[in-house]
Enzyme design. Structure first.
Site, mmCIF file in Angstrom:
data_model
loop_
_atom_site.group_PDB
_atom_site.id
_atom_site.type_symbol
_atom_site.label_atom_id
_atom_site.label_comp_id
_atom_site.label_asym_id
_atom_site.label_seq_id
_atom_site.Cartn_x
_atom_site.Cartn_y
_atom_site.Cartn_z
ATOM 1 N N HIS A 103 -8.375 61.428 -25.951
ATOM 2 C CA HIS A 103 -7.648 60.326 -26.697
ATOM 3 C C HIS A 103 -6.197 60.236 -26.428
ATOM 4 O O HIS A 103 -5.657 61.422 -26.236
ATOM 5 C CB HIS A 103 -7.709 60.560 -28.131
ATOM 6 C CG HIS A 103 -9.054 60.404 -28.708
ATOM 7 N ND1 HIS A 103 -9.826 61.599 -28.875
ATOM 8 C CD2 HIS A 103 -9.910 59.353 -29.367
ATOM 9 C CE1 HIS A 103 -11.022 61.100 -29.481
ATOM 10 N NE2 HIS A 103 -10.966 59.954 -29.857
ATOM 11 N N ASP A 106 -4.421 62.825 -28.366
ATOM 12 C CA ASP A 106 -5.097 64.303 -28.178
ATOM 13 C C ASP A 106 -4.012 65.056 -27.139
ATOM 14 O O ASP A 106 -3.529 66.170 -27.322
ATOM 15 C CB ASP A 106 -6.176 64.598 -27.475
ATOM 16 C CG ASP A 106 -7.397 64.042 -27.961
ATOM 17 O OD1 ASP A 106 -7.449 63.763 -29.448
ATOM 18 O OD2 ASP A 106 -8.293 63.390 -27.325
HETATM 19 C C1 XLS Z 1 -16.098 60.175 -33.640
HETATM 20 C C2 XLS Z 1 -16.175 59.731 -32.206
HETATM 21 C C3 XLS Z 1 -15.197 59.825 -31.252
HETATM 22 C C4 XLS Z 1 -15.176 58.815 -30.118
HETATM 23 C C5 XLS Z 1 -13.883 58.589 -29.425
HETATM 24 O O1 XLS Z 1 -16.936 60.381 -34.199
HETATM 25 O O2 XLS Z 1 -17.370 60.353 -31.730
HETATM 26 O O3 XLS Z 1 -14.919 61.291 -30.930
HETATM 27 O O4 XLS Z 1 -16.240 59.514 -29.297
HETATM 28 O O5 XLS Z 1 -12.880 58.267 -29.857
#
Ligand code: XLS
Ligand code: CA
Ligand code: CA
Length: 443
Positions: A103, A106
Site C-alpha cells: 500500500h 506502508d
Molecule cells: C484487508 C485486506 C487488505 C487488502 C489490500 O483486510 O486484506 O490488506 O488486501 O488493501
C-alpha cells in the site's frame, strides 16, 4: 551491501525435499521444477505483503505493538521508510519469492499536505525501483491505503463528504503512478471502510453509486497513463464496517454487472475473507472463476477466532481445492499468490517471518503437486462429468442452449415418469480426496 537485517538466514532459502528436517529450507517448493507444463514459480507467483511482513507490529484490539524491528529504528519517518525498503528486499531475496505487494502508506509516511505525501511516496518509490533492478524482484500489485487516516472514518469513495473522496482520488492517482513506475502486474482495490454500520445515517444507494464512479475514474486514469496490468477488486464481508459493499465474490460480480464494470476488473480472492463471509475459500474462487473473473489470490487462513486473523495458509485440503481452480482456469495471467498473512503476536523474532512464509509456500507447492495429480488421474473429474452427462445431449442440452420451453418440459416429464434417485456419493468422494491429501507419495 548495507546493513544486514536478517543475519539468521545467511543464504537464500533452498529446496531440500521432504526428507530434509532443516526448517529454513523448502520441502516442497522447488521453484524451477516443471509441473503441469510450467515451473512451480510461474504457477504460484508468490508475493510478500509489505504491510504485514515489514510494518506489522503484533498489535491486536487489546494491546499495541510488541515487535522491535531493526528497520524501524531510524530517527525520522523517512529514514525508517528507506531502511524498511532495504530490509524488505533483503527478506524477499532470501525467501526467493519473485514478487512483493504494497500500500502507498506502508512504504512512505503520510505528509502534512497532499504535495508532501506525494513527495514522500515518490522518493521511496525511486528507492524501490532501484532495489527491484538490483534484485530482479517484481511487483505483483500495488494499492492505496484508504482506511487508516482519520479522514476515512466514514469511507473513502463512499464518504458523505466529496472532499474526502477527492483526497482518496489523489492517493489512488499516485499509487497507480507508483505501480506503473515499478512495472506492477496489477493494481488492487479493497473496500477499506467502504460500507456502513447503520442505515439510520446512510444512503446505501448513493454510496454504491459513488463507489462505481470512483472505480471508473481510477481505471480511466490508469489506462490513460499506459497501465496494461489487471485491476482487481477484493471482496470482504465486514470488518472494519459492519456491512461492506464488496461482501463476497458473488456480490462483487453483481456489482460489476450493475455498474458495467465486468470487463474492467477481476477479483482478488482472499481465503480469510471467504470464511468470514460464511463460505469456503474454494467456493469464492470457483464463483469468480466461473464468471471468468478470477485474477489473483491473497493466500492466508482464518482460524476459529472469527476475525480477519490473516494466518499463514497451512490447510492442505482447502489449498488443493484452490489449486484445482487455478490449474483448471489455465493459471494466472497477471495474478499470483500474495501472502496477506502475518506472524502471531507472540512470534517476536524476525526469523518467524521466514517460518511463516516458508510454511505457506510449501503448503501451496504441495497443494499444486496434489492438484496436478488429481487432474492427471482424472477420477474425481470423471465422476462429476458423469453426474451431469444428461446435460450434454437431448433435453438437457436443449435447456442449456435456451431452446426449451416449460410446456415442452412438462410433456417430457409426463412421458418419462419419475426421475431415478442417484446417490451423490459424497462420503466416497471425500475418502478418495483424502487419499490424495494424505498420500506420502506426492512430493
Ligand atoms: C484487508 C485486506 C487488505 C487488502 C489490500 O483486510 O486484506 O490488506 O488486501 O488493501
Ligand atoms: Ca487482502
Ligand atoms: Ca485480510
Amino acid at each position: 551491501m548495507g546493513k544486514e537485517y536478517f543475519p539468521e538466514v545467511s543464504q537464500p532459502i533452498a529446496y531440500e525435499g521432504v526428507d530434509s528436517d532443516n526448517p529454513l529450507a523448502f520441502h516442497y517448493y522447488d521453484a524451477d521444477r516443471v509441473v503441469a507444463g510450467r515451473p512451480m514459480k510461474d504457477h504460484l507467483r508468490f508475493a510478500v505483503a509489505y504491510w504485514h511482513t515489514m510494518r506489522g507490529t503484533g498489535s491486536d484490539p487489546f494491546g499495541g505493538g510488541v515487535y522491535d524491528r531493526p528497520w524501524g529504528q531510524g530517527s525520522t519517518e523517512m529514514e525508517q521508510a528507506h531502511d524498511t525498503m532495504d530490509a524488505s528486499f533483503e527478506f524477499v531475496s532470501k525467501l526467493t519469492a519473485p514478487f512483493w505487494c504494497f500500500h502507498d502508506r506502508d512504504i512512505a509516511p503520510e505528509g502534512g499536505s497532499v504535495a508532501e505525501s506525494n513527495a514522500n511516496l515518490k522518493e521511496i518509490v525511486d528507492h524501490a525501483e532501484q532495489k527491484q533492478n538490483e534484485t530482479g524482484i517484481k511487483l505483483l500489485w500495488g494499492t492505496a491505503n484508504l482506511f487508516s487516516h482519520p479522514r476515512y472514518t466514514h469511507g473513502a469513495a463512499t464518504n458523505p463528504d466529496p472532499l474526502v473522496t477527492a483526497h482518496a482520488a489523489a492517493q489512488v492517482r499516485r499509487a497507480i503512478d507508483a505501480t506503473i513506475q515499478l512495472g506492477g502486474a496489477g493494481y488492487t482495490f479493497w473496500g477499506g471502510r467502504e460500507g456502513y454500520a447503520s442505515l439510520i445515517n446512510t444512503n446505501l444507494k448513493q454510496e454504491r453509486e459513488q463507489l462505481a464512479a470512483f472505480l471508473k475514474m481510477a481505471i480511466a486514469y490508469g489506462r490513460s497513463q499506459g497501465f496494461e496490468g489487471d485491476f482487481y477488486i477484493e471482496p470482504k464481508p465486514g470488518e472494519p464496517t459492519t456491512h461492506q459493499y464488496d461482501y463476497d465474490a458473488a456480490t462483487v460480480i453483481g456489482f460489476l454487472h450493475e455498474f458495467d464494470l465486468m470487463n474492467d476488473l477481476k477479483l482478488n480472492i482472499e481465503a480469510n475473507h471467504c470464511t468470514l463471509a460464511g463460505h469456503t475459500f474454494e467456493h469464492d474462487l470457483q464463483t469468480a472463476a466461473a464468471a471468468g473473473r478470477l485474477g489473483s489470490v491473497d493466500a492466508n487462513h482464518g482460524a476459529i477466532l472469527g476475525w480477519d486473523t490473516d494466518e499463514y495458509p497451512t490447510d492442505l485440503a482447502s489449498n488443493v481445492q484452490a489449486l484445482l481452480v487455478v490449474l483448471k482456469m489455465g493459471g494466472f495471467t497477471n495474478g499470483g499468490f500474495n501472502f496477506d498473512a502475518k506472524v502471531r503476536r507472540g512470534s517476536f523474532d524476525t526469523v518467524d517471518l521466514f517460518h511463516g512464509h516458508i510454511s505457506g509456500m510449501d503448503t501451496l507447492a504441495h497443494s499444486l503437486l496434489i492438484a496436478d495429480r488429481i487432474i492427471q488421474d482424472g477420477e474425481i473429474d470423471a465422476f462429476i462429468d458423469q453426474r451431469y452427462a444428461g446435460w450434454k445431449e437431448g433435453i438437457g442440452a436443449k435447456i442449456l442452449s435456451g431452446g426449451a420451453t416449460l410446456e415442452e418440459l412438462e410433456e417430457y416429464a409426463a412421458a418419462q415418469g419419475e426421475a431415478e434417485k442417484r446417490s451423490g456419493r459424497q462420503e466416497l468422494r471425500e475418502r478418495l480426496f483424502n487419499k490424495y491429501i494424505y498420500s506420502k507419495n506426492i512430493h
